[in-house]
Design a protein around this motif. Structure first.
Motif, PDB file in Angstrom:
ATOM      1  N   MET A 173       5.160  57.805 -40.244  1.00  6.89           N
ATOM      2  CA  MET A 173       5.524  58.546 -39.039  1.00  6.89           C
ATOM      3  C   MET A 173       5.243  57.686 -37.811  1.00  6.89           C
ATOM      4  N   LYS A 174       6.209  57.649 -36.915  1.00  9.08           N
ATOM      5  CA  LYS A 174       6.062  56.858 -35.697  1.00  9.08           C
ATOM      6  C   LYS A 174       6.012  57.787 -34.493  1.00  9.08           C
ATOM      7  N   PHE A 175       5.253  57.359 -33.462  1.00  7.91           N
ATOM      8  CA  PHE A 175       5.073  58.185 -32.276  1.00  7.91           C
ATOM      9  C   PHE A 175       5.535  57.420 -31.034  1.00  7.91           C
ATOM     10  N   HIS A 176       6.425  58.041 -30.259  1.00  9.54           N
ATOM     11  CA  HIS A 176       6.877  57.493 -28.981  1.00  9.54           C
ATOM     12  C   HIS A 176       6.143  58.248 -27.874  1.00  9.54           C
ATOM     13  N   GLU A 177       5.581  57.516 -26.936  1.00 10.36           N
ATOM     14  CA  GLU A 177       4.749  58.140 -25.911  1.00 10.36           C
ATOM     15  C   GLU A 177       5.281  57.842 -24.518  1.00 10.36           C
ATOM     16  N   PHE A 178       5.166  58.833 -23.643  1.00  5.22           N
ATOM     17  CA  PHE A 178       5.658  58.729 -22.276  1.00  5.22           C
ATOM     18  C   PHE A 178       4.597  59.301 -21.339  1.00  5.22           C
ATOM     19  N   TYR A 185       2.770  65.077 -17.493  1.00  2.00           N
ATOM     20  CA  TYR A 185       2.075  65.164 -18.773  1.00  2.00           C
ATOM     21  C   TYR A 185       2.175  63.842 -19.543  1.00  2.00           C
ATOM     22  N   HIS A 186       1.323  63.725 -20.564  1.00  5.10           N
ATOM     23  CA  HIS A 186       1.479  62.671 -21.566  1.00  5.10           C
ATOM     24  C   HIS A 186       2.293  63.271 -22.701  1.00  5.10           C
ATOM     25  N   VAL A 187       3.518  62.776 -22.889  1.00  6.43           N
ATOM     26  CA  VAL A 187       4.459  63.378 -23.833  1.00  6.43           C
ATOM     27  C   VAL A 187       4.548  62.523 -25.101  1.00  6.43           C
ATOM     28  N   ILE A 188       4.473  63.191 -26.238  1.00  4.65           N
ATOM     29  CA  ILE A 188       4.479  62.515 -27.543  1.00  4.65           C
ATOM     30  C   ILE A 188       5.678  63.011 -28.340  1.00  4.65           C
ATOM     31  N   LEU A 189       6.526  62.073 -28.772  1.00  2.00           N
ATOM     32  CA  LEU A 189       7.702  62.400 -29.584  1.00  2.00           C
ATOM     33  C   LEU A 189       7.553  61.735 -30.950  1.00  2.00           C
ATOM     34  N   PRO A 190       7.197  62.479 -31.988  1.00  2.00           N
ATOM     35  CA  PRO A 190       7.112  61.874 -33.323  1.00  2.00           C
ATOM     36  C   PRO A 190       8.502  61.668 -33.931  1.00  2.00           C
ATOM     37  N   THR A 191       8.626  60.647 -34.763  1.00  2.00           N
ATOM     38  CA  THR A 191       9.762  60.527 -35.667  1.00  2.00           C
ATOM     39  C   THR A 191       9.258  60.915 -37.048  1.00  2.00           C
ATOM     40  N   ASP A 221      -0.305  67.352 -41.937  1.00  2.00           N
ATOM     41  CA  ASP A 221      -1.495  66.539 -42.228  1.00  2.00           C
ATOM     42  C   ASP A 221      -1.511  65.291 -41.352  1.00  2.00           C
ATOM     43  N   LYS A 222      -0.362  64.620 -41.252  1.00  2.00           N
ATOM     44  CA  LYS A 222      -0.273  63.395 -40.459  1.00  2.00           C
ATOM     45  C   LYS A 222      -0.378  63.682 -38.960  1.00  2.00           C
ATOM     46  N   LEU A 223       0.241  64.765 -38.523  1.00  2.00           N
ATOM     47  CA  LEU A 223       0.160  65.114 -37.105  1.00  2.00           C
ATOM     48  C   LEU A 223      -1.265  65.492 -36.714  1.00  2.00           C
ATOM     49  N   MET A 224      -1.966  66.185 -37.590  1.00  2.00           N
ATOM     50  CA  MET A 224      -3.365  66.527 -37.323  1.00  2.00           C
ATOM     51  C   MET A 224      -4.209  65.264 -37.186  1.00  2.00           C
ATOM     52  N   ASP A 225      -3.961  64.292 -38.030  1.00  2.00           N
ATOM     53  CA  ASP A 225      -4.690  63.020 -37.935  1.00  2.00           C
ATOM     54  C   ASP A 225      -4.443  62.368 -36.583  1.00  2.00           C
ATOM     55  N   TYR A 226      -3.180  62.368 -36.146  1.00  2.00           N
ATOM     56  CA  TYR A 226      -2.850  61.765 -34.848  1.00  2.00           C
ATOM     57  C   TYR A 226      -3.543  62.512 -33.711  1.00  2.00           C
ATOM     58  N   ILE A 227      -3.464  63.836 -33.737  1.00  2.00           N
ATOM     59  CA  ILE A 227      -4.072  64.637 -32.665  1.00  2.00           C
ATOM     60  C   ILE A 227      -5.584  64.441 -32.628  1.00  2.00           C
ATOM     61  N   ASP A 229       8.847  61.489 -41.023  1.00  2.00           N
ATOM     62  CA  ASP A 229       9.157  60.675 -42.202  1.00  2.00           C
ATOM     63  C   ASP A 229      10.546  61.030 -42.734  1.00  2.00           C
ATOM     64  N   GLY A 230      11.252  60.010 -43.215  1.00  2.00           N
ATOM     65  CA  GLY A 230      12.572  60.219 -43.786  1.00  2.00           C
ATOM     66  C   GLY A 230      13.701  60.283 -42.778  1.00  2.00           C
ATOM     67  N   HIS A 231      13.377  60.153 -41.484  1.00  2.00           N
ATOM     68  CA  HIS A 231      14.371  60.286 -40.422  1.00  2.00           C
ATOM     69  C   HIS A 231      14.429  59.010 -39.573  1.00  2.00           C
ATOM     70  N   GLY A 232      15.627  58.714 -39.047  1.00  2.00           N
ATOM     71  CA  GLY A 232      15.782  57.626 -38.086  1.00  2.00           C
ATOM     72  C   GLY A 232      15.096  56.349 -38.509  1.00  2.00           C
ATOM     73  N   GLU A 233      14.266  55.834 -37.628  1.00  2.00           N
ATOM     74  CA  GLU A 233      13.577  54.566 -37.869  1.00  2.00           C
ATOM     75  C   GLU A 233      12.564  54.654 -39.015  1.00  2.00           C
ATOM     76  N   GLU A 234      12.214  55.880 -39.423  1.00  2.00           N
ATOM     77  CA  GLU A 234      11.277  56.091 -40.528  1.00  2.00           C
ATOM     78  C   GLU A 234      12.004  56.531 -41.804  1.00  2.00           C
ATOM     79  N   HIS A 235      13.273  56.149 -41.926  1.00  2.00           N
ATOM     80  CA  HIS A 235      14.088  56.628 -43.041  1.00  2.00           C
ATOM     81  C   HIS A 235      13.638  56.116 -44.401  1.00  2.00           C
ATOM     82  N   THR A 236      12.858  55.044 -44.436  1.00  2.00           N
ATOM     83  CA  THR A 236      12.421  54.493 -45.729  1.00  2.00           C
ATOM     84  C   THR A 236      11.186  55.212 -46.271  1.00  2.00           C
ATOM     85  N   ILE A 237      10.545  56.055 -45.454  1.00  2.00           N
ATOM     86  CA  ILE A 237       9.350  56.783 -45.887  1.00  2.00           C
ATOM     87  C   ILE A 237       9.777  58.175 -46.350  1.00  2.00           C
TER      88      ILE A 237
END
Length: 256
Positions: A1-6, A38-44, A64-70, A46-54
């Motif tokens: 999972m990848k996170f884009h931040e603004f 705000y600090h804005v977080i846009l996850p990609t 589970d993964k989002l909780m780890d990030y938060i 798994d299995g989508h877009g740039e994370e299509h191989t996961i």
């Protein structure tokens, strides 16, 4: 999972979660405006877009993964969550995990009870049509047809068209099969009743009955939830095609 931040990371955190078959850039226009405050977080996911191989596994595994990030990046809680379709179900699961994980939450056009017959139909249909809908040629044709199908205010700007053409053809068939098998069999958890968040449940007037029924079921778990019906609109229109209208409603909710 990848996170884009603004925006400034010291500002209150907002996470916007895209739907199945799409990617982080669906919320790009909203994120740029919100990042002024705000600090804005846009996850990609798994299995989508740039994370299509996961491989995409499930709503619960995603959370589970989002909780780890938060926990690692936001001190264990954030100001606001919003998600459309699959993303909205992921918001529901996050609310179920920790009562005070968020102050404000928007669930947009999501299903939160099992719909097995619809799941079987969607899986069968997607398997048969995947190569015809998600090739680069098909994606270019879809964009070319949009002006005939949607009003001008709902058309993607060139930047999002470029993302669409580049990332939509990457979507593996297995991703959406997994999404349908998990999204459409999800059950609300008793722990959801403990949430302290203020919640809005959005859906379009032209949505399927199962989405409207989901909103009422969610409200039975979270009685202070505010249900909002977007008149004249279909599934995900505010989030995907009408960022200015999305911002008008969401910001009023966030600022109150």
């Amino acid at each position: 999972m990848k996170f884009h931040e603004f925006g400034d990371k010291t500002n209150p955190h907002i996470m916007l979660i895209h739907g199945g078959g799409n990617a982080w850039w669906n919320y790009l226009r909203q994120a740029r405006i919100l990042s002024e405050r705000y600090h804005v977080i846009l996850p990609t996911l798994d299995g989508h877009g740039e994370e299509h191989t996961i491989p995409y596994v499930s709503t619960e595994a995603t959370v589970d993964k989002l909780m780890d990030y938060i926990n690692e990046n936001c001190g264990g809680r954030i100001f606001a969550l919003s998600g459309v379709s699959l993303g909205g179900q992921i918001v529901i699961e996050l609310l179920s995990r920790k009562p005070d994980i968020v102050e404000k939450a928007i669930i947009d056009g999501s299903i939160c009870y099992p719909t097995p017959y619809m799941a079987k139909f969607c899986v069968t249909t997607f398997k048969l049509t995947h190569k015809f809908l998600f090739s680069e040629k098909a994606c270019r044709k879809q964009l070319a047809l949009m002006p005939r199908m949607l009003p001008e205010k709902m058309l993607y700007p060139k930047e999002l068209q470029d993302y669409y053409i580049r990332e939509m053809p990457l979507l593996p068939r297995e991703t959406m099969v997994s999404v349908y098998h998990t999204y459409m069999y999800y059950n609300l958890k008793e722990s959801l009743k403990d949430t302290r968040a203020q919640v809005m449940y959005w859906y379009g007037e032209k949505e399927m009955k199962c989405v409207k029924k989901s909103a009422q079921l969610f409200k039975s778990f979270v009685p202070n939830c505010e249900i909002y019906e977007a008149k004249g609109y279909n599934h995900g229109y505010l989030a995907l095609y009408l960022p200015e209208e999305w911002l008008e409603i969401a910001c009023k909710f966030f600022h109150n």
